[in-house]
Design a protein around this motif. Structure first.
Motif, PDB file in Angstrom:
ATOM      1  N   ARG A  50      29.137  42.197  31.460  1.00 22.42           N
ATOM      2  CA  ARG A  50      28.766  41.818  32.828  1.00 22.42           C
ATOM      3  C   ARG A  50      28.854  40.315  33.119  1.00 22.42           C
ATOM      4  O   ARG A  50      29.494  39.902  34.076  1.00 22.42           O
ATOM      5  N   GLU A  51      28.212  39.481  32.311  1.00 21.84           N
ATOM      6  CA  GLU A  51      28.166  38.041  32.607  1.00 21.84           C
ATOM      7  C   GLU A  51      29.549  37.402  32.619  1.00 21.84           C
ATOM      8  O   GLU A  51      29.923  36.760  33.599  1.00 21.84           O
ATOM      9  N   ALA A  53      32.404  38.896  33.004  1.00 24.86           N
ATOM     10  CA  ALA A  53      33.212  39.550  34.046  1.00 24.86           C
ATOM     11  C   ALA A  53      32.897  38.971  35.416  1.00 24.86           C
ATOM     12  O   ALA A  53      33.797  38.701  36.215  1.00 24.86           O
ATOM     13  N   GLN A  54      31.604  38.759  35.695  1.00 23.28           N
ATOM     14  CA  GLN A  54      31.225  38.186  36.993  1.00 23.28           C
ATOM     15  C   GLN A  54      31.739  36.756  37.131  1.00 23.28           C
ATOM     16  O   GLN A  54      32.231  36.365  38.184  1.00 23.28           O
ATOM     17  N   ALA A  55      31.614  35.991  36.054  1.00 21.06           N
ATOM     18  CA  ALA A  55      32.090  34.604  36.108  1.00 21.06           C
ATOM     19  C   ALA A  55      33.600  34.557  36.296  1.00 21.06           C
ATOM     20  O   ALA A  55      34.108  33.796  37.116  1.00 21.06           O
ATOM     21  N   ALA A  57      35.539  36.759  37.648  1.00 23.91           N
ATOM     22  CA  ALA A  57      35.886  37.205  39.002  1.00 23.91           C
ATOM     23  C   ALA A  57      35.763  36.052  40.001  1.00 23.91           C
ATOM     24  O   ALA A  57      36.446  36.032  41.016  1.00 23.91           O
ATOM     25  N   LEU A  58      34.891  35.094  39.692  1.00 27.08           N
ATOM     26  CA  LEU A  58      34.696  33.953  40.579  1.00 27.08           C
ATOM     27  C   LEU A  58      35.698  32.840  40.300  1.00 27.08           C
ATOM     28  O   LEU A  58      36.272  32.274  41.224  1.00 27.08           O
TER      29      LEU A  58
END
Length: 193
Positions: A50-51, A53-55, A57-58
Protein backbone atom coordinates in the motif's frame (compact mmCIF):
# COMPACT_ATOMS: atom_id res chain seq x y z
CA UNK A 1 -32.31 -12.79 17.73
CA UNK A 2 -33.16 -9.70 15.71
CA UNK A 3 -30.34 -8.41 13.52
CA UNK A 4 -28.37 -11.69 13.41
CA UNK A 5 -27.66 -13.50 10.16
CA UNK A 6 -30.01 -16.36 9.17
CA UNK A 7 -28.74 -19.81 10.07
CA UNK A 8 -26.16 -21.08 7.59
CA UNK A 9 -25.05 -17.65 6.30
CA UNK A 10 -22.08 -15.60 7.43
CA UNK A 11 -21.95 -11.81 7.60
CA UNK A 12 -20.43 -10.16 4.50
CA UNK A 13 -17.20 -9.20 6.31
CA UNK A 14 -16.63 -12.82 7.36
CA UNK A 15 -17.27 -14.05 3.82
CA UNK A 16 -14.81 -11.50 2.40
CA UNK A 17 -12.14 -12.43 4.97
CA UNK A 18 -12.64 -16.10 4.15
CA UNK A 19 -12.37 -15.46 0.42
CA UNK A 20 -9.19 -13.43 0.96
CA UNK A 21 -7.65 -16.32 2.95
CA UNK A 22 -8.55 -18.81 0.21
CA UNK A 23 -7.14 -16.61 -2.58
CA UNK A 24 -3.98 -15.48 -0.76
CA UNK A 25 -1.84 -18.50 -1.77
CA UNK A 26 -2.85 -17.97 -5.41
CA UNK A 27 -1.91 -14.27 -5.57
CA UNK A 28 1.61 -12.87 -5.86
CA UNK A 29 3.11 -11.52 -2.67
CA UNK A 30 3.05 -7.74 -2.29
CA UNK A 31 6.40 -6.01 -2.62
CA UNK A 32 7.84 -2.98 -0.88
CA UNK A 33 10.40 -2.28 -3.60
CA UNK A 34 10.91 -1.51 -7.27
CA UNK A 35 13.82 -1.28 -9.67
CA UNK A 36 14.84 2.20 -10.84
CA UNK A 37 16.28 2.46 -14.35
CA UNK A 38 18.36 5.14 -16.08
CA UNK A 39 15.57 5.90 -18.59
CA UNK A 40 13.45 7.57 -15.85
CA UNK A 41 11.35 4.46 -15.30
CA UNK A 42 10.82 2.14 -12.37
CA UNK A 43 9.72 -1.47 -12.63
CA UNK A 44 7.72 -3.05 -9.84
CA UNK A 45 8.20 -6.78 -10.47
CA UNK A 46 4.94 -7.55 -8.67
CA UNK A 47 2.13 -5.74 -6.87
CA UNK A 48 3.41 -3.04 -4.53
CA UNK A 49 2.23 -2.90 -0.94
CA UNK A 50 0.00 0.00 0.00
CA UNK A 51 2.50 2.70 1.06
CA UNK A 52 4.89 2.45 -1.91
CA UNK A 53 1.95 1.96 -4.33
CA UNK A 54 0.27 5.16 -3.14
CA UNK A 55 3.52 7.11 -3.30
CA UNK A 56 4.39 5.83 -6.77
CA UNK A 57 0.88 6.68 -8.04
CA UNK A 58 1.63 10.27 -7.00
CA UNK A 59 5.25 10.71 -8.07
CA UNK A 60 5.24 8.73 -11.33
CA UNK A 61 2.84 7.82 -14.13
CA UNK A 62 1.95 4.20 -14.87
CA UNK A 63 3.28 3.37 -18.31
CA UNK A 64 2.23 -0.30 -18.45
CA UNK A 65 0.70 -2.97 -16.25
CA UNK A 66 0.84 -6.72 -16.26
CA UNK A 67 2.94 -9.14 -14.23
CA UNK A 68 5.11 -6.09 -13.56
CA UNK A 69 4.16 -2.43 -13.48
CA UNK A 70 6.31 0.15 -15.25
CA UNK A 71 6.23 3.69 -13.87
CA UNK A 72 7.64 6.73 -15.68
CA UNK A 73 8.96 9.81 -13.89
CA UNK A 74 8.27 13.08 -15.70
CA UNK A 75 8.56 16.76 -14.79
CA UNK A 76 4.75 16.79 -14.38
CA UNK A 77 4.72 13.77 -12.06
CA UNK A 78 7.52 15.16 -9.88
CA UNK A 79 5.73 18.54 -9.78
CA UNK A 80 2.55 16.71 -8.71
CA UNK A 81 4.46 15.23 -5.75
CA UNK A 82 5.88 18.63 -4.81
CA UNK A 83 2.40 20.17 -5.09
CA UNK A 84 1.16 17.47 -2.68
CA UNK A 85 3.75 18.55 -0.10
CA UNK A 86 6.70 16.25 -0.76
CA UNK A 87 10.10 17.88 -0.37
CA UNK A 88 13.00 17.06 -2.70
CA UNK A 89 14.77 15.34 0.22
CA UNK A 90 11.67 13.22 0.95
CA UNK A 91 11.48 12.19 -2.73
CA UNK A 92 15.17 11.27 -2.83
CA UNK A 93 14.80 9.37 0.45
CA UNK A 94 11.74 7.43 -0.70
CA UNK A 95 13.38 6.43 -3.98
CA UNK A 96 16.61 5.32 -2.28
CA UNK A 97 14.73 3.40 0.41
CA UNK A 98 12.41 1.48 -1.92
CA UNK A 99 14.67 0.86 -4.92
CA UNK A 100 16.70 -2.33 -5.13
CA UNK A 101 18.91 -0.59 -7.67
CA UNK A 102 20.91 2.64 -7.16
CA UNK A 103 19.02 5.85 -7.89
CA UNK A 104 20.10 6.82 -11.43
CA UNK A 105 21.68 10.22 -11.92
CA UNK A 106 19.06 11.34 -14.50
CA UNK A 107 16.30 10.80 -11.91
CA UNK A 108 18.22 12.71 -9.24
CA UNK A 109 18.71 15.56 -11.74
CA UNK A 110 15.01 15.50 -12.71
CA UNK A 111 13.85 15.79 -9.08
CA UNK A 112 16.37 18.56 -8.32
CA UNK A 113 15.59 20.50 -11.50
CA UNK A 114 11.83 20.42 -11.01
CA UNK A 115 12.23 21.30 -7.31
CA UNK A 116 14.46 24.27 -8.13
CA UNK A 117 11.73 25.77 -10.34
CA UNK A 118 8.76 24.68 -8.21
CA UNK A 119 7.06 27.53 -6.39
CA UNK A 120 9.07 30.36 -7.91
CA UNK A 121 5.77 31.79 -9.12
CA UNK A 122 3.20 31.98 -6.36
CA UNK A 123 -0.56 32.10 -6.79
CA UNK A 124 -2.86 33.27 -4.02
CA UNK A 125 -6.19 34.88 -3.42
CA UNK A 126 -6.69 38.61 -3.12
CA UNK A 127 -10.08 40.20 -3.47
CA UNK A 128 -8.84 43.75 -3.15
CA UNK A 129 -5.68 45.78 -2.72
CA UNK A 130 -4.42 49.05 -1.29
CA UNK A 131 -1.86 51.04 -3.22
CA UNK A 132 -0.19 54.09 -1.74
CA UNK A 133 3.04 55.94 -2.45
CA UNK A 134 3.23 56.79 1.28
CA UNK A 135 4.79 53.63 2.74
CA UNK A 136 4.37 54.99 6.28
CA UNK A 137 0.59 55.29 5.80
CA UNK A 138 0.38 51.67 4.64
CA UNK A 139 2.46 50.63 7.65
CA UNK A 140 0.04 52.52 9.91
CA UNK A 141 -2.98 50.76 8.35
CA UNK A 142 -1.27 47.35 8.71
CA UNK A 143 -0.54 48.05 12.38
CA UNK A 144 -4.11 49.17 13.20
CA UNK A 145 -5.82 46.34 15.15
CA UNK A 146 -9.20 47.57 13.90
CA UNK A 147 -8.16 46.55 10.36
CA UNK A 148 -7.35 42.91 11.29
CA UNK A 149 -10.59 41.56 9.78
CA UNK A 150 -9.47 42.85 6.38
CA UNK A 151 -6.64 40.26 6.35
CA UNK A 152 -4.11 42.73 4.99
CA UNK A 153 -0.71 41.57 3.74
CA UNK A 154 2.06 43.71 2.31
CA UNK A 155 3.44 42.33 -0.96
CA UNK A 156 5.55 45.35 -1.94
CA UNK A 157 6.58 48.57 -0.18
CA UNK A 158 3.61 50.44 -1.68
CA UNK A 159 1.08 47.59 -2.13
CA UNK A 160 -1.04 45.70 0.40
CA UNK A 161 -3.52 42.97 -0.58
CA UNK A 162 -6.66 41.88 1.22
CA UNK A 163 -9.11 39.03 1.17
CA UNK A 164 -11.89 41.62 1.33
CA UNK A 165 -13.40 43.01 -1.88
CA UNK A 166 -12.86 46.68 -2.79
CA UNK A 167 -16.31 47.81 -1.54
CA UNK A 168 -15.62 46.38 1.94
CA UNK A 169 -12.07 47.79 1.96
CA UNK A 170 -13.38 51.24 1.13
CA UNK A 171 -16.09 51.13 3.80
CA UNK A 172 -13.81 49.76 6.57
CA UNK A 173 -10.99 52.19 5.79
CA UNK A 174 -13.45 55.08 5.86
CA UNK A 175 -14.71 53.82 9.26
CA UNK A 176 -11.09 54.02 10.42
CA UNK A 177 -11.02 57.70 9.46
CA UNK A 178 -9.08 57.31 6.24
CA UNK A 179 -10.05 58.70 2.84
CA UNK A 180 -9.42 55.98 0.25
CA UNK A 181 -10.47 56.19 -3.39
CA UNK A 182 -11.33 53.27 -5.66
CA UNK A 183 -9.33 52.72 -8.82
CA UNK A 184 -9.87 50.85 -12.07
CA UNK A 185 -7.62 48.07 -13.35
CA UNK A 186 -5.77 50.78 -15.30
CA UNK A 187 -5.19 52.88 -12.17
CA UNK A 188 -7.78 55.60 -12.83
CA UNK A 189 -9.86 56.82 -9.87
CA UNK A 190 -13.45 55.57 -10.16
CA UNK A 191 -16.63 55.81 -8.16
CA UNK A 192 -18.07 52.56 -6.83
CA UNK A 193 -21.85 52.51 -6.52
Amino acid sequence: SAGSAPAGTAPAADREAGAARLLAPLLPEELDHFLLQADLTAVAPGPLSREPAQAMALIADIESKGGATVYRFTPASVRRALDAGWTPDALHGFLAEHSRTPVPQPLTYLVDDVARRHGRLRVGVAAGYLRCEDEALLTQVLADRRAEQLRLRRIAPTVVISGAPPEILLARLRELGLAPAAESAEGAVVTLA
